[in-house]
Write an enzyme that holds these catalytic residues in place. Structure first.
Site, PDB file in Angstrom:
ATOM      1  N   LYS A  62       0.840  -1.220   0.000  1.00  0.00           N
ATOM      2  CA  LYS A  62       0.000   0.000   0.000  1.00  0.00           C
ATOM      3  C   LYS A  62       0.865   1.257   0.000  1.00  0.00           C
ATOM      4  O   LYS A  62       0.659   2.166  -0.788  1.00  0.00           O
ATOM      5  CB  LYS A  62      -0.913  -0.012   1.230  1.00  0.00           C
ATOM      6  CG  LYS A  62      -1.496   1.328   1.622  1.00  0.00           C
ATOM      7  CD  LYS A  62      -2.379   1.172   2.813  1.00  0.00           C
ATOM      8  CE  LYS A  62      -2.499   2.285   3.798  1.00  0.00           C
ATOM      9  NZ  LYS A  62      -1.557   3.329   3.917  1.00  0.00           N
ATOM     10  N   ASN A  63       1.850   1.287   0.895  1.00  0.00           N
ATOM     11  CA  ASN A  63       2.629   2.519   1.037  1.00  0.00           C
ATOM     12  C   ASN A  63       3.616   2.737  -0.101  1.00  0.00           C
ATOM     13  O   ASN A  63       4.218   3.801  -0.203  1.00  0.00           O
ATOM     14  CB  ASN A  63       3.352   2.545   2.390  1.00  0.00           C
ATOM     15  CG  ASN A  63       2.384   2.767   3.540  1.00  0.00           C
ATOM     16  OD1 ASN A  63       1.199   2.976   3.317  1.00  0.00           O
ATOM     17  ND2 ASN A  63       2.884   2.718   4.765  1.00  0.00           N
ATOM     18  N   CYS A 100      -6.189   8.088   8.625  1.00  0.00           N
ATOM     19  CA  CYS A 100      -6.411   7.478   9.931  1.00  0.00           C
ATOM     20  C   CYS A 100      -6.130   8.471  11.055  1.00  0.00           C
ATOM     21  O   CYS A 100      -5.192   9.258  10.962  1.00  0.00           O
ATOM     22  CB  CYS A 100      -5.470   6.289  10.115  1.00  0.00           C
ATOM     23  SG  CYS A 100      -6.086   4.792   9.401  1.00  0.00           S
ATOM     24  N   ARG A 121      -0.705  14.775  12.790  1.00  0.00           N
ATOM     25  CA  ARG A 121      -0.311  14.630  11.398  1.00  0.00           C
ATOM     26  C   ARG A 121      -0.385  15.925  10.573  1.00  0.00           C
ATOM     27  O   ARG A 121      -1.116  16.009   9.577  1.00  0.00           O
ATOM     28  CB  ARG A 121      -1.122  13.515  10.721  1.00  0.00           C
ATOM     29  CG  ARG A 121      -1.039  12.220  11.489  1.00  0.00           C
ATOM     30  CD  ARG A 121      -1.695  11.086  10.771  1.00  0.00           C
ATOM     31  NE  ARG A 121      -0.771  10.413   9.880  1.00  0.00           N
ATOM     32  CZ  ARG A 121      -1.071   9.332   9.184  1.00  0.00           C
ATOM     33  NH1 ARG A 121      -2.254   8.825   9.246  1.00  0.00           N
ATOM     34  NH2 ARG A 121      -0.182   8.764   8.407  1.00  0.00           N
ATOM     35  N   ASP A 175       3.871   1.179  12.160  1.00  0.00           N
ATOM     36  CA  ASP A 175       2.723   0.507  11.533  1.00  0.00           C
ATOM     37  C   ASP A 175       2.556  -0.940  12.001  1.00  0.00           C
ATOM     38  O   ASP A 175       1.568  -1.593  11.645  1.00  0.00           O
ATOM     39  CB  ASP A 175       2.857   0.535  10.000  1.00  0.00           C
ATOM     40  CG  ASP A 175       2.473   1.896   9.436  1.00  0.00           C
ATOM     41  OD1 ASP A 175       2.012   2.762  10.189  1.00  0.00           O
ATOM     42  OD2 ASP A 175       2.650   2.083   8.207  1.00  0.00           O
ATOM     43  N   ARG A 223      -8.880  -0.512   3.979  1.00  0.00           N
ATOM     44  CA  ARG A 223      -8.018   0.528   3.394  1.00  0.00           C
ATOM     45  C   ARG A 223      -6.647  -0.026   3.047  1.00  0.00           C
ATOM     46  O   ARG A 223      -5.951   0.534   2.191  1.00  0.00           O
ATOM     47  CB  ARG A 223      -7.842   1.689   4.378  1.00  0.00           C
ATOM     48  CG  ARG A 223      -9.089   2.509   4.562  1.00  0.00           C
ATOM     49  CD  ARG A 223      -8.779   3.760   5.333  1.00  0.00           C
ATOM     50  NE  ARG A 223      -7.624   4.421   4.775  1.00  0.00           N
ATOM     51  CZ  ARG A 223      -6.900   5.340   5.386  1.00  0.00           C
ATOM     52  NH1 ARG A 223      -7.225   5.715   6.595  1.00  0.00           N
ATOM     53  NH2 ARG A 223      -5.866   5.891   4.803  1.00  0.00           N
TER      54      ARG A 223
END
Ligand code: UD1
Length: 413
Positions: free
Chosen positions: A22-23, A116, A121, A305, A397
């Protein structure tokens, strides 16, 4: 149905193939905007965040097709640099389209990105870096407009190795005038994937081992094909599931080289891991050993993570563990949910103290965010009896096939 039902308390046994990262796929998709041609990406995970990024690309005029695990992006004609708030608010990664659109078109309008809820952030480092490259920023009614007459390279020191800020600067610099030198940039493997993609498209980028990235702007990028690497966090999630529930699993395609810090902890906890070119194997018998003290850190440290998934495994460890979160200030929302399953744990500022119990019991719990939700599923595999994990949309997600993967690994889901 927005929930997952797991019947736990059985050791895992089986193998699954690890999805694309994903990242990595998100910044690479953003980078396709810079390519005056067609980008073909293989091994793309079917996850909600990729769908959202595609909607954002389409809003700029890119033509996107997604068949199986292959996405093609035709970015020959960019018709808009204004990103729709509806999709921007769903995902923090939408912010990396700023660098890509600035690089390609010299301007972009975007509302503040969502994602999220795992801390404040902010995007101050991204904006400061753009300002150093000649970008003027204005804000009206929550919409940020960034414009550069000429985007020029320069020295960009980052106060913290932010993954997103590093990606944004690389994207903005690929077609900018002159040389951009990022000092103190992030070194996560996903930065490597973004650079590999851009280099294959004709960019001039050098990285060294201390977070310095040198980007020399080129006039244009060309048609390119690229394979998205495996998702180290999904692999780490299933490893932690096996540490909690016990058993024997093999994760095909997983890259042990990207999971060094996690594998070290797993070995300290009593897991027997083997890494080979085909993937990672893990055998875990009995309860894991506690981890006296561990801090999350930027790469190559233990990834934030995987912190929630590690907590899930440590709930059944023999002894007391202390985990300190150093990257995000609000990443313990999983704790009260694990307590519902019988875990004994307490947060103290940015630390969690876990007193391992012999077994968890099934419960109805609620995912509060992506990785915490996955951690609850891993805990449910170990918990005796039935668990229901609500708010599965958070998990979708980032996990393309959680049910199929858990079933292949012998879990009852
Ligand atoms: C990326 C990852 C996310 C991971 C995180 C840290 C993606 C799509 N997401 O997120 O899964 O958890 O890296 O490894 O790749 N910060 C600021 N100002 C800024 C930017 C960041 O203060 O301008 C702070 C953040 O609030 C956070 C820390 O820096 O406390 C790390 O953030 P960053 O590395 O930027 O994470 P993301 O790129 O958002």
């Amino acid at each position: 149905m927005d929930s997952i039902h797991i019947c736990g308390g059985y050791p895992l046994c089986g193998e699954t193939r690890i999805q694309g990262s994903k990242n990595a796929v998100l910044p690479v998709l953003a980078a396709t905007v810079l390519v005056n041609g067609i980008s073909t990406l293989y091994n793309c995970p079917k996850i909600a965040d990729v769908q959202c990024m595609i909607k954002l690309l389409e809003s700029t005029g890119c033509r996107v097709t997604w068949k199986g695990d292959t996405i093609t992006v035709d970015a020959c004609h960019i018709s808009s640099t204004s990103l729709p708030g509806e999709y921007v608010s769903r995902m923090r990664s939408s912010v990396i389209l700023m660098g890509a659109l600035l690089g390609r078109e010299g301007q972009v309008s975007i509302s503040y990105p969502g994602g999220c809820v795992i801390g404040k952030r902010p995007i101050d480092m991204h904006l400061e870096a753009f300002a150093r490259m000649g970008v003027a920023l204005t804000e009206t009614c929550g919409v940020l407009t960034a414009r550069a007459q000429t985007l020029t390279g320069g020295s960009i020191p980052l106060a913290f190795p932010s993954v997103g800020a590093t990606e944004n600067v690389i994207l903005a610099a690929a077609l900018a005038g002159g040389e951009t030198v990022i000092c103190g940039g992030a070194q996560e493997p996903e930065i490597g994937a973004l650079c590999e993609f851009l280099i294959q498209a004709g960019a001039d980028i050098c990285r060294d081992g201390d977070g310095t990235v040198v980007v020399r702007g080129v006039p244009a990028l060309h048609t390119v094909t690229y394979r998205i690497p495996p998702d180290r966090i999904v692999a780490g999630t299933y490893l932690m599931g096996c540490m909690a529930a016990g058993g024997q699993i093999f994760l095909r395609g997983a890259d042990g080289g990207q999971l060094g810090a996690a594998l070290t902890v797993i070995r300290q906890m009593g897991g027997v891991c083997t890494c080979c070119p085909e993937g990672i194997g893990l055998v875990m018998e009995g309860r894991p050993a506690a981890v006296a003290c561990l801090k999350t850190a930027v790469y190559p440290g233990f990834p934030t993570d995987l912190q929630s998934q590690l907590l899930a495994a440590l709930t059944v460890a023999k002894g007391e563990s202390v985990i300190e979160e150093t990257v995000f200030e609000n990443r313990f929302r999983v704790v009260p949910e694990l307590v519902r399953m019988g875990a004994q744990m307490k947060t103290e500022g940015n630390r969690v103290r876990i007193c391992g119990v012999e077994r968890l019991h099934g419960a109805c719990v609620t995912a509060q965010e992506l990785r915490g939700g996955a951690a609850l599923c891993m805990a449910a595999l170990a918990a005796h009896g039935d668990s229901r994990i609500c708010n599965r949309h958070f998990i979708d997600r980032g996990y393309a096939s959680l049910e199929a993967d858990i079933r292949s690994l012998g879990g009852r889901i």
